[in-house]
Design a protein around this motif. Sequence first.
Motif, PDB file in Angstrom:
ATOM      1  N   CYS A 390       0.834  -1.206   0.000  1.00  0.00           N
ATOM      2  CA  CYS A 390       0.000   0.000   0.000  1.00  0.00           C
ATOM      3  C   CYS A 390       0.875   1.264   0.000  1.00  0.00           C
ATOM      4  CB  CYS A 390      -0.872  -0.021   1.246  1.00  0.00           C
ATOM      5  SG  CYS A 390      -1.926   1.404   1.434  1.00  0.00           S
ATOM      6  N   HIS A 392       0.230   4.031   1.182  1.00  0.00           N
ATOM      7  CA  HIS A 392       0.028   4.871   2.381  1.00  0.00           C
ATOM      8  C   HIS A 392       1.185   4.668   3.343  1.00  0.00           C
ATOM      9  CE1 HIS A 392      -2.115   5.638   6.409  1.00  0.00           C
ATOM     10  NE2 HIS A 392      -1.814   6.812   5.903  1.00  0.00           N
ATOM     11  N   LEU A 393       1.233   3.515   4.036  1.00  0.00           N
ATOM     12  CA  LEU A 393       2.355   3.267   4.953  1.00  0.00           C
ATOM     13  C   LEU A 393       3.027   1.918   4.698  1.00  0.00           C
ATOM     14  CD1 LEU A 393       0.883   4.665   8.322  1.00  0.00           C
ATOM     15  CD2 LEU A 393       2.424   5.818   6.737  1.00  0.00           C
ATOM     16  N   GLY A 394       2.701   1.283   3.579  1.00  0.00           N
ATOM     17  CA  GLY A 394       3.475   0.107   3.160  1.00  0.00           C
ATOM     18  C   GLY A 394       2.938  -1.245   3.558  1.00  0.00           C
ATOM     19  N   CYS A 395       1.690  -1.368   3.996  1.00  0.00           N
ATOM     20  CA  CYS A 395       1.151  -2.679   4.368  1.00  0.00           C
ATOM     21  C   CYS A 395       0.894  -3.535   3.126  1.00  0.00           C
ATOM     22  CB  CYS A 395      -0.165  -2.518   5.125  1.00  0.00           C
ATOM     23  SG  CYS A 395       0.082  -1.916   6.799  1.00  0.00           S
ATOM     24  N   CYS A 408      -6.550  -2.532   1.702  1.00  0.00           N
ATOM     25  CA  CYS A 408      -5.517  -2.542   2.742  1.00  0.00           C
ATOM     26  C   CYS A 408      -6.140  -2.825   4.110  1.00  0.00           C
ATOM     27  CB  CYS A 408      -4.803  -1.193   2.779  1.00  0.00           C
ATOM     28  SG  CYS A 408      -3.464  -1.200   3.979  1.00  0.00           S
ATOM     29  N   CYS A 410      -4.763  -2.538   6.937  1.00  0.00           N
ATOM     30  CA  CYS A 410      -4.231  -1.684   8.009  1.00  0.00           C
ATOM     31  C   CYS A 410      -5.158  -0.505   8.274  1.00  0.00           C
ATOM     32  CB  CYS A 410      -2.835  -1.192   7.655  1.00  0.00           C
ATOM     33  SG  CYS A 410      -1.613  -2.511   7.740  1.00  0.00           S
ATOM     34  N   HIS A 411      -5.359   0.353   7.260  1.00  0.00           N
ATOM     35  CA  HIS A 411      -6.173   1.559   7.487  1.00  0.00           C
ATOM     36  C   HIS A 411      -7.264   1.730   6.455  1.00  0.00           C
ATOM     37  CE1 HIS A 411      -1.852   2.299   8.586  1.00  0.00           C
ATOM     38  NE2 HIS A 411      -2.446   2.122   9.745  1.00  0.00           N
ATOM     39  N   GLY A 412      -7.384   0.772   5.535  1.00  0.00           N
ATOM     40  CA  GLY A 412      -8.564   0.746   4.669  1.00  0.00           C
ATOM     41  C   GLY A 412      -8.448   1.413   3.314  1.00  0.00           C
ATOM     42  N   SER A 413      -7.247   1.796   2.875  1.00  0.00           N
ATOM     43  CA  SER A 413      -7.141   2.319   1.504  1.00  0.00           C
ATOM     44  C   SER A 413      -7.546   1.225   0.523  1.00  0.00           C
ATOM     45  CB  SER A 413      -5.703   2.737   1.185  1.00  0.00           C
ATOM     46  OG  SER A 413      -5.359   3.852   1.944  1.00  0.00           O
ATOM     47  N   PRO A 425      -6.910   6.282   3.337  1.00  0.00           N
ATOM     48  CA  PRO A 425      -6.065   7.461   3.475  1.00  0.00           C
ATOM     49  C   PRO A 425      -4.929   7.588   2.464  1.00  0.00           C
ATOM     50  CG  PRO A 425      -5.433   5.850   5.102  1.00  0.00           C
ATOM     51  CD  PRO A 425      -6.662   5.312   4.408  1.00  0.00           C
TER      52      PRO A 425
HETATM   53 FE1  FES Z   1      -2.559   0.928   3.667  1.00  0.00          FE
HETATM   54 FE2  FES Z   1      -2.342   2.666   5.611  1.00  0.00          FE
HETATM   55  S1  FES Z   1      -0.846   1.254   4.975  1.00  0.00           S
HETATM   56  S2  FES Z   1      -4.003   2.340   4.319  1.00  0.00           S
END
Ligand code: FES
Length: 436
Positions: A390, A392-395, A408, A410-413, A425
Amino acid sequence: MKSVWVDNAPYVKFEALDGNKNTDVLIVGGGIAGILCACKLKNAGVDCVLTEAAEICSGVTKNTTAKITLQHGLICNNLIKHFDEDEARLYLKAQIRAGEEYARMCRNIDCDYEKKDSYVYSLHDRKKIEKEVAAFNKLGVKAEFSDAPELPFAVAGAVRVKDQAQFHPLKFIFAIAKDLPIFEHTKVVELQPGKAVTTHGEIRYKKLIIATHFPILNKHGGYFLKLYQHRSYVLALQSARNVDGMYVDEADTGLSFRHYGDILLLGGGGHRTGKQGGCWQELEAFAKKHYENYQIAGKWATQDCMTLDGVPYIGQYAKATPDVYVATGFNKWGITNSMVAADILSDLIQGKPNPWAEVFSPSRSVLHPQLAVNVFDSTVGLLTPTVPRCPHLGCALKYNRAEHSWDCPCHGSRFAENGELIDNPATDDLQLKKRV
Ligand code: FES
């Protein structure tokens, strides 16, 4: 996969920003929360501008089931558990005010507004329902026990609150948006103190409201820990038996019902974004079992930001950002909470006291068991060694077979199969490596 609101909405188009601009208040995000904030501020004589990366209401707003109710699940007992009775009363008062404001505004707008009773039912736990009825009455809002006889199955009981409402969200929003200072197709690519760089020029602002569903400013506020996202699904069924009210299961994974004209909107199949759930399959199986001779008139999904304690984050973005505000985490109750957000944020921006701002403050305590769940899920997502990752932060992203997207956990992107960004996000598309 379009919602029933999309086909007959009275669309209004807005130009993109053309060059640089100054404003007192910049609102980023053209969903219902941002638009109500712009409407309230403009009516108060405050100079403001709203930017939307795509088109207004092209995100989650078009996928709501549009219930205008203060009954947000078993909200009273939740509020009493996590706050105190005075704060619980303030939460309810804010929602009552929001409902009254919709009633007032909808008087002059052709948006299929109609009063309906609202129900939260439990399949198996009558005591829970009785406790919620008692809590409502203790907090000064009239509620009663019901057997919910309109539902096509037996329940242990339901909490009934009379005279709530439902409407056509896009007819309402386009009617109020048409005279607002909105720039569509104007994506904010960089936020600096007092300045937003967009794809079509720079906007200098004194105050900033971030109303992008999931807040896009990562550096402050810790929203990626304080929120998670939840997906749920809707089937629109023609010729299914009418329910003359708005019904929601108290359980997270339960079903919801409301009618729009002769169409039943059946909701459910929910799950945390990036994880498994019942999706439309569950709803289709339910429809087959309980209805005859119906036709599927539409199906769609939506995504909600969930907070740690069931109360939205509305107010100052973070302690270190005094002129930045946020409205997020509506916990599936985006219609009334968007109006609450407009009420609170317009007061805060004008330096006026607001009676319920404290309850919704994003700076309140994060000490809640859900925080540990969010941290755990993010850690698992980060350590999972698969691709794609992802932006966003790499998940590690998970493939969503029902919707053909990369989600994702982690945070739903979310991203389309071609990598195009669908939900925050993350703010950038996913770069997929071409297979050779
Ligand atoms: Fe994917 Fe934050 S790492 S939405």
